[in-house]
Scaffold this active site. Structure first.
Site, PDB file in Angstrom:
ATOM      1  N   THR A 150      -0.627  -2.752 -11.526  1.00 31.46           N
ATOM      2  CA  THR A 150      -1.219  -3.172 -10.250  1.00 31.46           C
ATOM      3  C   THR A 150      -0.754  -4.599  -9.979  1.00 31.46           C
ATOM      4  O   THR A 150       0.356  -4.784  -9.499  1.00 31.46           O
ATOM      5  CB  THR A 150      -2.753  -3.037 -10.303  1.00 31.46           C
ATOM      6  OG1 THR A 150      -3.234  -3.672 -11.476  1.00 31.46           O
ATOM      7  CG2 THR A 150      -3.164  -1.591 -10.287  1.00 31.46           C
ATOM      8  N   LYS A 172      -1.975  -1.499 -19.064  1.00 30.05           N
ATOM      9  CA  LYS A 172      -1.887  -2.258 -17.827  1.00 30.05           C
ATOM     10  C   LYS A 172      -3.180  -3.037 -17.643  1.00 30.05           C
ATOM     11  O   LYS A 172      -4.217  -2.702 -18.210  1.00 30.05           O
ATOM     12  CB  LYS A 172      -1.660  -1.359 -16.634  1.00 30.05           C
ATOM     13  CG  LYS A 172      -2.857  -0.503 -16.318  1.00 30.05           C
ATOM     14  CD  LYS A 172      -3.149  -0.469 -14.850  1.00 30.05           C
ATOM     15  CE  LYS A 172      -3.543  -1.845 -14.396  1.00 30.05           C
ATOM     16  NZ  LYS A 172      -4.689  -1.843 -13.489  1.00 30.05           N
ATOM     17  N   THR A 183      -7.683  -3.305 -13.400  1.00 35.05           N
ATOM     18  CA  THR A 183      -8.457  -2.558 -14.385  1.00 35.05           C
ATOM     19  C   THR A 183      -7.610  -2.576 -15.635  1.00 35.05           C
ATOM     20  O   THR A 183      -6.402  -2.630 -15.558  1.00 35.05           O
ATOM     21  CB  THR A 183      -8.667  -1.087 -13.942  1.00 35.05           C
ATOM     22  OG1 THR A 183      -9.835  -1.004 -13.144  1.00 35.05           O
ATOM     23  CG2 THR A 183      -8.818  -0.140 -15.137  1.00 35.05           C
ATOM     24  N   GLU A 262      -4.182 -12.391 -14.214  1.00 33.35           N
ATOM     25  CA  GLU A 262      -3.867 -12.740 -12.831  1.00 33.35           C
ATOM     26  C   GLU A 262      -3.688 -14.253 -12.664  1.00 33.35           C
ATOM     27  O   GLU A 262      -4.600 -15.023 -12.909  1.00 33.35           O
ATOM     28  CB  GLU A 262      -4.949 -12.211 -11.891  1.00 33.35           C
ATOM     29  CG  GLU A 262      -4.838 -10.704 -11.743  1.00 33.35           C
ATOM     30  CD  GLU A 262      -5.931 -10.114 -10.876  1.00 33.35           C
ATOM     31  OE1 GLU A 262      -5.672  -9.080 -10.260  1.00 33.35           O
ATOM     32  OE2 GLU A 262      -7.027 -10.689 -10.833  1.00 33.35           O
ATOM     33  N   ASN A 380      -6.721 -13.025  -5.500  1.00 31.86           N
ATOM     34  CA  ASN A 380      -7.964 -12.300  -5.274  1.00 31.86           C
ATOM     35  C   ASN A 380      -8.657 -12.611  -3.960  1.00 31.86           C
ATOM     36  O   ASN A 380      -9.529 -11.871  -3.535  1.00 31.86           O
ATOM     37  CB  ASN A 380      -8.916 -12.544  -6.448  1.00 31.86           C
ATOM     38  CG  ASN A 380      -8.438 -11.814  -7.677  1.00 31.86           C
ATOM     39  OD1 ASN A 380      -8.371 -10.593  -7.676  1.00 31.86           O
ATOM     40  ND2 ASN A 380      -8.042 -12.553  -8.689  1.00 31.86           N
ATOM     41  N   THR A 385      -7.912  -5.783   2.327  1.00 29.25           N
ATOM     42  CA  THR A 385      -8.045  -4.345   2.066  1.00 29.25           C
ATOM     43  C   THR A 385      -7.846  -3.564   3.356  1.00 29.25           C
ATOM     44  O   THR A 385      -8.058  -4.070   4.429  1.00 29.25           O
ATOM     45  CB  THR A 385      -9.440  -4.035   1.483  1.00 29.25           C
ATOM     46  OG1 THR A 385     -10.398  -4.718   2.260  1.00 29.25           O
ATOM     47  CG2 THR A 385      -9.511  -4.494   0.070  1.00 29.25           C
TER      48      THR A 385
END
Lengths: 385, 385
Positions: A150, A172, A183, A262, A380, A385
């Site tokens: 991701t 991952k 995740t 991240e 983030n 979205t």
């Protein structure tokens, strides 16, 4: 840290199919791993009380300790999607079962991606139509590792040899969760011959020492899953040798997950020693690597060791004696008071190691974290979205 | 949110002295508040097991429920400074006692600033030499609020009138802790006539509902302190009226602390309703406002309500029923599914309000947080000690 480049030897009897189902765009977003015989299997899942529909289905299917196919997609986690999402996860296993002529209960689903959006079951069903013909062997674990990425910046995998048998691991994860697009998932495939009971025991021990000691941002995914499949085609192995290799491979993948957190620029390894017991050492370690103020200090090499004291002191339910706490940094065990040397060490190293000695007992734990950067916020905050 | 501008009426019998002791530079870094009579007093302190030397001394001095002078410095927290630091905190009280001809045990010290650096006692002793002559009345609470600031972007204070008596509150704090340059401190001064027992009870209740419901970055300062002094010179008041006014002033200061969180652009108010009990509501609320992924979503208005579900679900030791959870945003109670309206609401408002309904019982809690921005990282990463 060197990024993994390729896999040299793969375990026998596994097949793969990797594609783009077009869930969001045309990048790889779907991977299937199939074993030509039923594999002994064990898995552990997220502790989050809000968990994904694939997790609920996988928890049911793993109960009998046998799995023959794994299907994983990115870009949509199928979490908080209600009854319809649960039915979709079941339908997915049904479809894989039909395509491969196997029991749908032997199919293990995993999904990662945005929470609360309708699961695009039709796209995936279309993508796996004629699956049996599309499978390739030896399996392409590297592409599989790419398909489940991701916000990861590189695919994460590794391998170990155990005499005639082989073990491959793929993982991952970039935030412990980023519900948009992350995740933690890890899958292990081996042709070693081990029972599901053996696998369960080894997996539990290993996860406790590796993936459960990892925190990118203190958030807990609704989809975290670790699965191990052993199809036995490589013959018997020493349980002890397997345990050692499995642990070392899981450690390696954990380090990659932490390093690729991240926005992270540094891997932050903390050994907590001389705690009252291992559990307290673990709690203190997590308090340190989860502290935003420690993480920001690591980022730019601020030798501000007071923040480590603060993080130790705030650990819930743990007593420490301030005067006994000692901090040592790096292989040369730089003392915190040596601000110039500490600053230099922090700035110059991509892997930062801290040893905390509490002077209270024999308890110890190693935890894996990373720094906190503007890039974490950017990843983030700005994603729409 | 409007920043506080000035104080109109001050409680009787208080004096102030505010100056730069030159601890780090020439900015205001030292404040003294003195009451011409001993005041009834109550205080609460940080729960961090590593706590500052001034906290240790203040905890001893508050035991008798009487305080006559408060001395606060910024730029050095006197934390993790060992025996020498403890002696320095005692010496400070001794010196103030001598200067003001009062019992040194009636002096309440508080310090905020970098951890683990030698406390510059000589500079402060020099600065308060001849203190009695330097005190002014009516006290200058606004300058006092400025002197105790660290990374705060504006001084925080407020007032309430209770008939003839008055209540003033002053607070600082920008991270719950930033060991470089922060900590939460709040001081309340009133001429109302109340016993230290009454104050203790009211303070405990109030802190539970206000300052303990505030989190900027989940880190716990080693120096957090809230103190209330009541010198009685304004005469008796209704305890109930005082309680209400005290709570509302503490709420006001809590909102300022959250809004002015390090790097924050938004105040994030969360009401958790229909929880099993108040305690669980509180825990869930803190899990939401402490989640880096929720905080980054609030920052740029990503209507990614899945992150709220994740944060609710990960709350330790709390059971929730996913299907019963409802989220409403803002005064118009926008439902989460209404992504366009939610995005607009998040982007356009500096105060973001979320109501979480769990459908489990009558428990409720309000918590106060802020967004997480690149600026938070910058403030905490680039500061060089």
């Amino acid at each position: 840290m060197e990024k993994p480049q390729k896999i040299r030897v793969v375990p026998r009897g596994f097949y793969s199919y990797v594609t783009s189902a077009g869930i969001k765009d045309t990048s790889l977003d779907l991977g299937v791993i199939y074993s030509e015989v039923e594999a002994q299997a064990a898995a552990v899942f997220t502790q989050n009380k809000v968990c994904g529909n694939p997790v609920k289905v996988a928890q049911r299917h793993i109960r009998q300790g046998k799995i023959q196919a794994l299907i994983v997609n990115s870009k949509n986690s199928n979490v908080a999607t209600g009854r319809e999402g649960y039915e979709a996860a079941l339908q997915l296993c049904q479809k894989v079962g039909e395509e491969l002529s196997i029991n749908p209960q032997r199919v293990f689903p995993a999904s990662t991606g945005v929470i609360g959006r309708r699961f695009p079951i039709e796209k995936i069903v279309t993508a796996i139509s004629g699956l049996k013909e599309k499978l390739v062997t030896p399996p392409d674990f590297v592409s599989f590792a790419k398909a489940i990425m991701t916000t990861d910046t590189y695919p994460k995998f590794g391998e170990r040899s155990l005499g005639k048998a082989h073990l491959v691991g793929v993982a991952k994860g970039s935030g412990m969760i980023a519900p948009n697009m992350a995740t933690m998932l890890a899958f292990f495939f081996t042709d070693a011959q081990l029972s599901s009971n053996q696998l369960r025991k080894i997996l539990k021990e290993t996860v406790k020492k590796t993936f459960n000691c990892l925190s990118i941002d203190s958030d807990t995914s609704t989809s975290d899953t670790v699965l191990v499949l052993a199809n036995g085609l490589g013959g018997p192995v020493s349980e002890d040798e397997f345990r050692k290799n499995f642990l070392s491979l899981a450690e390696e993948l954990t380090m990659h997950l932490a390093r690729d957190g991240e926005g992270a620029t540094k891997l932050f390894l903390v050994d907590v020693l001389e705690a009252k017991n291992d559990q307290e050492a673990h709690k203190i370690g997590l308090s340190i690597i989860n502290s935003p103020l420690v993480k920001t200090a690591i980022y730019k090499g601020d030798p501000n060791w007071g923040r480590i004291f603060m993080a130790i002191g705030k650990t819930p339910g743990v007593r420490v004696v301030e005067e006994k706490i000692q901090l040592f940094w790096g292989p040369e065990k730089i003392a915190s008071e040596n601000l110039t040397a500490l600053h230099k060490y922090l700035v110059e190293n991509e892997v930062v190691h801290l040893e905390v000695r509490l002077g209270l007992g024999q308890g110890k734990a190693r935890v894996y974290g990373c720094d906190l950067t503007e890039e974490y916020v950017r990843i983030n905050a700005y994603y729409t979205t």
